[in-house]
Design an enzyme around this catalytic site. Structure first.
Site, PDB file in Angstrom:
ATOM      1  N   SER A 147       5.804  20.026  84.795  1.00  0.00           N
ATOM      2  CA  SER A 147       5.559  18.668  85.282  1.00  0.00           C
ATOM      3  C   SER A 147       4.509  17.986  84.400  1.00  0.00           C
ATOM      4  O   SER A 147       4.716  17.822  83.212  1.00  0.00           O
ATOM      5  CB  SER A 147       5.129  18.720  86.755  1.00  0.00           C
ATOM      6  N   ASP A 188      11.661  18.387  88.333  1.00  0.00           N
ATOM      7  CA  ASP A 188      10.270  18.839  88.220  1.00  0.00           C
ATOM      8  C   ASP A 188      10.145  20.364  88.149  1.00  0.00           C
ATOM      9  O   ASP A 188      10.512  21.080  89.074  1.00  0.00           O
ATOM     10  CB  ASP A 188       9.492  18.314  89.430  1.00  0.00           C
TER      11      ASP A 188
END
Length: 561
Positions: free
Chosen positions: A180, A322
């Site tokens: 991320s 993510d």
């Protein structure tokens, strides 16, 4: 009471230090006042086997002074690992503000000096092949360190400060992972050399970048349109890193970066993208996928470079989101790919930071209660996850949500050294919201200052592995590279990273120098005159390749493998 006030005053001054040197000076004063300096000078403690460490230290010193080279090599073979006698225990590096037991520091220094001594020793004392066998094997046994950068939205600016401190101290590991927000920083590190990074961390450039990011975040999250413009995130990524594949980035910097992505569909597993598992994937697309927070950004299809140099979809039937959802800190995968066994964690994930204490020791009761709570939470999630999976067709969205929550909870968010912000909780609504230029710069400075207390621990715990990396690099591409084809790289060398662009240039340079001069010192012109003089009486035969040429071709074969 007076001592407590002085200690508190020193701690406040340390928290305001702008440079590591000033922090170090105050830390030493704090240790002297608190009694930690005396603790460092005394060998005895129940936390490690000080008797064994003292015995090995005296033996290594004796062997070097007696010039018993074979005995020194044998003793180094006996115990070249980072937790000899329990000296790698984390609590040993948390008692004092600076450093640990002097005995441990002296032992690490002696090991370091002995390794350099063996490497530079004349080959008539210890054969080159024996040296190579030892160093390649010891490197695998001792392992390597990795830096893992967690997810955390705009808090990823904190990672930049941590990296700045490690880079300035020469302690930035070559193996780096990011998920991320951490993938953005990992992408920057993987595509920029040390010289470029120093310019990147220039204060004027930092303020300029923070101003641009703040304006982008403002447009993204405070605009009139409820839809988030993905193009803004694409522009941020394009501005921070060049359009390179993982293999091209490794060729440029020599850093082995890995980026985690999670599947957007059920029944799929997360992936760790790097120069080994996916060398042709573009880093920009990997970072974009790892930053695709579900519900905020759409899933991303990875892109890769084909044999014609054109971009094409990578796994076109799959999309990714993510990476921190599935594997925020991919320690096990890094261990399998890069032989890492020591992990430095920069943690800003709001799920984990409340439960981490950085360098502060936890009480046994607190640690036990924390482990019990996490275990109960995981068991409850496993129960509900089983129920949702049986009703998967009826509850598809709930099933996907529960799988994501389970993946977040069922992770280990700590490493050997944890660099954690001073704040333990951050408003989740602000993680993906507008931050001002000052807030972004303060985050970076916070990461820089938070790394100060861990610098000496990192220096001590990684010193031997860094020395062995340096020695092996000299054996492969530098002044210790053996001549001739009778020497072979051990089987353990297969775990070594392939040569970079600069490494291959160094091999070609040393190879050309050896072609110009024989081991006996004769030059190429002298060898040519000798051949022409002998051709009158001896029939001309096919000239065999020189040993240096054969060694160069052998190195090229190893590189291709």
């Amino acid at each position: 009471m007076v001592q407590s006030r002085k200690l508190a005053q020193l701690e406040r001054q340390m928290a305001k230090c702008e440079t590591y040197d000033s922090w170090r000076e105050l830390a030493l004063k704090h240790d002297e006042l608190s009694g930690a300096k005396r603790w460092r000078e005394v060998d005895q403690t129940r936390q490690y086997d000080y008797g064994q460490i003292r015995l090995r230290l005296d033996r290594l010193r004796s062997l070097r002074s007696r010039q018993d080279y074979q005995g020194l090599l044998f003793n180094l073979n006996e115990g070249i690992h980072g937790n000899m006698g329990g000296m790698g225990r984390s609590t040993l590096y948390q008692r004092a503000k600076f450093g640990t037991k002097h005995l441990i520091e002296q032992y690490i220094e002696e090991i370091d000096d002995s390794l350099r001594f063996i490497a530079d020793l004349d080959n008539s004392k210890i054969d080159v092949q024996d040296k190579m066998d030892f160093f390649y094997r010891a490197n695998i046994c001792f392992g390597r360190s990795a830096l893992m950068l967690s997810g955390g939205g705009v808090l990823g600016f904190y990672h930049l400060g941590v990296v700045k401190t490690l880079l300035s101290q020469g302690l930035l590991p070559r193996v780096i992972s990011g998920a991320s927000a951490g993938s953005l920083v990992a992408g920057v590190l993987g595509t920029h050399t040390d010289r470029e990074l120093k310019k990147f961390f220039d204060p004027a450039n930092v303020h300029f970048e923070a101003e641009r990011e703040a304006s982008v975040f403002s447009r993204m999250f405070l605009g009139r349109s409820p839809q988030i413009d993905v193009g803004d995130l694409v522009k941020i990524i394009a501005r921070l890193m060049p359009d390179m594949t993982f293999q091209e980035a490794y060729e440029k910097t020599g850093r082995q970066i890995s980026i985690t992505v999670a599947p957007a569909e059920p029944h799929q597993r997360s992936r760790l993208l790097n120069a080994i598992t996916s060398p042709n994937v573009y880093i920009r697309s990997a970072v974009m996928a790892s930053c695709a927070v579900p519900g905020v950004f759409p899933p991303v299809m990875l892109m890769a470079k084909n044999v014609h140099g054109e971009a094409q979809p990578y796994l076109p039937t799959r999309k990714w989101v993510d990476g921190s959802i599935a594997d925020d800190l991919p320690a096990k995968r890094l261990s399998r790919l890069y032989s890492t066994n020591h992990y430095i964690v920069s943690m800003v994930n709001p799920i984990a930071t409340p439960f981490l204490r950085g360098g502060k020791p936890r009480s046994r009761v607190g640690a036990a209660l924390g482990s019990l709570g996490v275990g109960m939470g995981r068991e409850m999630l496993n129960f509900y996850r089983g129920v949702a999976q049986r009703q998967g067709d009826n509850w598809p969205r709930f099933n996907l949500l529960l799988n994501g929550v389970h993946a977040l909870m069922d992770q280990d968010y700590s490493g050997d050294i944890n660099i954690v912000p001073s704040f333990r909780w951050y408003n989740p609504a602000k993680i993906l919201s507008h931050l001002t230029e000052k807030e972004l710069v303060d985050l970076m400075r916070g990461g820089e200052f938070s790394a100060f207390p861990h610098v000496e621990s990192i220096r001590l715990c990684t010193r031997i592995s860094r020395t062995m990396e340096e020695i092996l690099h000299r054996f492969e591409y530098g002044d210790l590279r053996p001549e001739g084809d009778r020497y072979h790289r051990p089987r353990s060398s297969r775990r070594r990273p392939p040569p970079t662009r600069s490494d291959r240039e160094a091999m070609r340079e040393t190879g050309s120098q050896r072609l110009a001069r024989n081991p006996d010192g004769s030059t190429a012109k002298a060898r040519a005159r000798k051949r022409s003089a002998g051709s009158a009486s001896v029939p001309r035969k096919k000239t065999p390749r020189s040993s240096a040429d054969r060694g160069e071709r052998s190195a090229d074969k190893d590189e291709a493998a």
